[in-house]
Design an enzyme around this catalytic site. Structure first.
Site, mmCIF file in Angstrom:
data_model
loop_
_atom_site.group_PDB
_atom_site.id
_atom_site.type_symbol
_atom_site.label_atom_id
_atom_site.label_comp_id
_atom_site.label_asym_id
_atom_site.label_seq_id
_atom_site.Cartn_x
_atom_site.Cartn_y
_atom_site.Cartn_z
ATOM 1 N N TRP A 239 0.834 -1.218 0.000
ATOM 2 C CA TRP A 239 0.000 0.000 0.000
ATOM 3 C C TRP A 239 0.852 1.245 0.000
ATOM 4 C CZ3 TRP A 239 -4.244 -1.361 -1.924
ATOM 5 C CH2 TRP A 239 -4.852 -2.562 -1.578
ATOM 6 N N ASP B 69 -1.702 6.426 6.330
ATOM 7 C CA ASP B 69 -2.728 5.482 5.896
ATOM 8 C C ASP B 69 -2.967 4.552 7.087
ATOM 9 O OD1 ASP B 69 -4.251 3.445 4.837
ATOM 10 O OD2 ASP B 69 -2.860 2.941 3.209
ATOM 11 N N LYS C 34 -11.921 -2.389 6.740
ATOM 12 C CA LYS C 34 -11.078 -3.254 7.567
ATOM 13 C C LYS C 34 -11.603 -3.266 9.010
ATOM 14 C CE LYS C 34 -8.429 -3.769 3.891
ATOM 15 N NZ LYS C 34 -7.680 -2.682 3.392
HETATM 16 C C1 LIG Z 1 -7.025 -2.290 2.103
HETATM 17 C C2 LIG Z 1 -6.009 -1.215 2.220
HETATM 18 C C3 LIG Z 1 -5.917 -0.172 1.265
HETATM 19 C C4 LIG Z 1 -6.801 -0.106 0.051
HETATM 20 O O1 LIG Z 1 -8.032 0.346 0.397
HETATM 21 P P1 LIG Z 1 -9.177 0.659 -0.692
HETATM 22 O O2 LIG Z 1 -10.245 1.227 0.172
HETATM 23 O O3 LIG Z 1 -9.524 -0.644 -1.338
HETATM 24 O O4 LIG Z 1 -8.626 1.635 -1.665
HETATM 25 C C5 LIG Z 1 -4.964 0.798 1.467
HETATM 26 N N1 LIG Z 1 -4.134 0.767 2.521
HETATM 27 C C6 LIG Z 1 -4.191 -0.215 3.449
HETATM 28 C C7 LIG Z 1 -3.247 -0.180 4.602
HETATM 29 C C8 LIG Z 1 -5.127 -1.228 3.319
HETATM 30 O O5 LIG Z 1 -5.190 -2.209 4.234
#
Ligand SMILES: *Cc1c(COP(=O)(O)O)cnc(C)c1O
Length: 354
Positions: A100, A167, A191
Site C-alpha cells: 500500500w 494510511d 477493515k
Molecule cells: C485495504 C487497504 C488499502 C486499500 O483500500 P481501498 O479502500 O480498497 O482503496 C490501502 N491501505 C491499506 C493499509 C489497506 O489495508
C-alpha cells in the site's frame, strides 16, 4: 452457523452493528422510510452524518483540537492521490513498508518530488524500516501505520517536525495513540470500521491552504470539510453502519477498551505461533501487527493436514495474501476472543495430528 471470520477486508463487524444496519435498511428509527430511500439532506441523515464525524473525533481524542472528520468515497486508494494533491507543493517523504505504501508513492509522484526515505522491500516487507533523520524541508512525511498484507505495525511513530500523514486503513480505531501527532490520516472503512464504500479522513484544518495548484472540487479536503461531507451525495449506508460501529466502540471502553482486547487476542495467537514447532511467524517480532497476524508452516506440505482442521472448525478467511503465502489471521476489533481461541485450538490439534 456464523463463522469465525478472519478475513483481512471487508471484514468482521459486531453482530449488533450488522443487525442495526439491516434493520435501518428496512426502516430507519420508525420514520416509515428506509435509510437508503431518504434524502441525504433530510434532518434524519444530517444528524447521522454529524454524529459520525463528531464521534470519530471524540474517540480519537481530537475533539476541539482543530481537526475535521470527513467521509469520502474512492477508498484509501483515492487518498493516495488526494493527500498529494492537497499537500505536496515541493517535496514529500514516504516510508515504504509494503504494497500500500508503494502504491501511495506511485500516486504522489504524479504531483511532485517524492523521496523514499526507507524501505523494507529487501526482506519482503517483514519489518518496519527505521529512519533516523527525517529532513526538515519536506511538505509532509507519509507512513502506513499497519501493513495489512505483511502483518507489521508501527509501535512508535517516527519523530519529525514536518506534518505527519498516515494510511491507517487497517488499524484505525484499534488502539489508543496520540492522534494529535498526525496532520492527516485516512482509512478505507472495510477493515476495522464498517462496510466498503466509505473512507474516513481526519484532517487538521491547517493543511487546507498548503499548495498553490488549483484543486478540483471533488479532490479538495477543504471543499468536503466545509460542506460537512455533503458536497455531493455521500454513501449513506456505509456512513450509517460506521456510525453504529463507532457507537459500539464507545460502548466497549473506547480505544482503550478495544485496544486492550486486541492486545489479548494478538498475544494469544502469537504465543501459539512461537510455541508451536510447526509454524513460524512472518513479521519481525518487534513489529508484529495486533490486527493482522501473518504466519507460515515450516513444512508447506503440512497444509493438507492443517487446512481441513480449521475449515472444519468453521474458520473462514485465514489464507495469507499471495505475496506472503501461508496464513493471515486478521483480528480486528469485532473478532471475538472465542474466535481467536478457536484458531489456537486448531493449531494445537494440528500439532498432534501432523
Ligand atoms: C485495504 C487497504 C488499502 C486499500 O483500500 P481501498 O479502500 O480498497 O482503496 C490501502 N491501505 C491499506 C493499509 C489497506 O489495508
Amino acid at each position: 452457523m456464523k463463522k469465525h471470520n478472519f478475513s483481512a477486508g471487508p471484514a468482521v463487524l459486531p453482530e449488533e452493528v450488522i443487525e442495526g444496519a439491516a434493520k435501518a435498511i428496512l426502516e430507519l428509527d420508525n420514520i416509515g422510510l428506509s435509510l437508503i430511500e431518504i434524502s441525504h439532506r433530510s434532518s434524519e441523515f444530517k444528524a447521522i452524518m454529524e454524529e459520525a464525524g463528531d464521534l470519530a473525533l471524540k474517540l480519537l481524542g481530537l475533539e476541539g483540537k482543530g481537526y475535521k472528520a470527513i467521509y469520502l468515497q474512492g477508498g484509501a486508494s483515492m487518498q493516495f492521490l488526494m493527500t498529494a494533491y492537497n499537500m505536496l507543493q515541493f517535496k514529500a517523504g514516504y516510508i515504504n513498508s509494503g504494497t500500500w505504501s508503494t502504491k501511495a508513492i506511485k500516486e504522489a509522484k504524479i504531483l511532485g518530488n517524492v523521496v523514499e526515505l526507507a524501505s523494507s522491500k529487501d526482506k519482503n516487507f517483514n519489518y518496519i524500516p527505521k529512519v533516523y533523520e527525517i529532513p526538515n524541508d519536506l511538505d509532509y512525511l507519509h507512513i502506513t501505520t499497519n501493513n495489512t498484507i505483511f502483518g507489521t505495525q508501527y509501535k512508535e511513530l517516527p519523530k519529525t517536525n514536518v506534518p505527519l500523514v498516515a494510511d491507517m486503513s487497517s488499524d484505525i480505531f484499534s488502539r489508543p495513540l496520540d492522534y494529535s501527532k498526525f496532520d492527516l490520516f485516512y482509512a478505507g472503512a472495510q477493515k476495522n470500521m464498517g462496510p466498503s464504500g466509505v473512507t474516513l479522513v481526519v484532517v487538521k484544518e491547517t493543511i487546507f491552504n498548503m499548495v498553490k495548484r488549483e484543486i478540483p472540487s471533488m479532490l479538495s479536503y477543504k471543499v468536503h470539510a466545509d460542506s460537512g461531507s455533503m458536497f455531493n451525495t455521500p454513501p449513506v449506508f456505509p456512513v450509517y453502519t460506521v456510525l453504529l460501529n463507532l457507537r459500539w466502540i464507545a460502548n466497549n471502553g473506547g480505544l482503550e477498551g478495544v485496544g486492550a482486547q486486541n492486545d489479548k487476542k494478538a498475544k494469544l495467537i502469537y504465543d501459539e505461533i512461537d510455541r508451536n514447532p510447526l509454524f513460524e511467524g512472518f513479521a519481525n517480532t518487534d513489529d508484529r501487527s495486533a490486527m493482522n497476524a501473518t504466519f507460515n508452516l515450516i513444512d508447506e506440505s503440512h497444509a493438507a493436514v492443517f487446512d481441513p482442521i480449521w475449515n472444519n472448525a468453521n474458520i473462514s478467511g485465514l489464507k495469507g495474501h499471495r505475496s506472503v503465502g501461508g496464513y493471515r489471521a486478521s483480528i480486528y476489533n469485532a473478532l471475538s476472543m472465542e474466535s481467536a481461541q478457536t484458531l489456537v485450538n486448531c493449531m494445537k490439534e494440528f500439532e498432534k495430528n501432523a
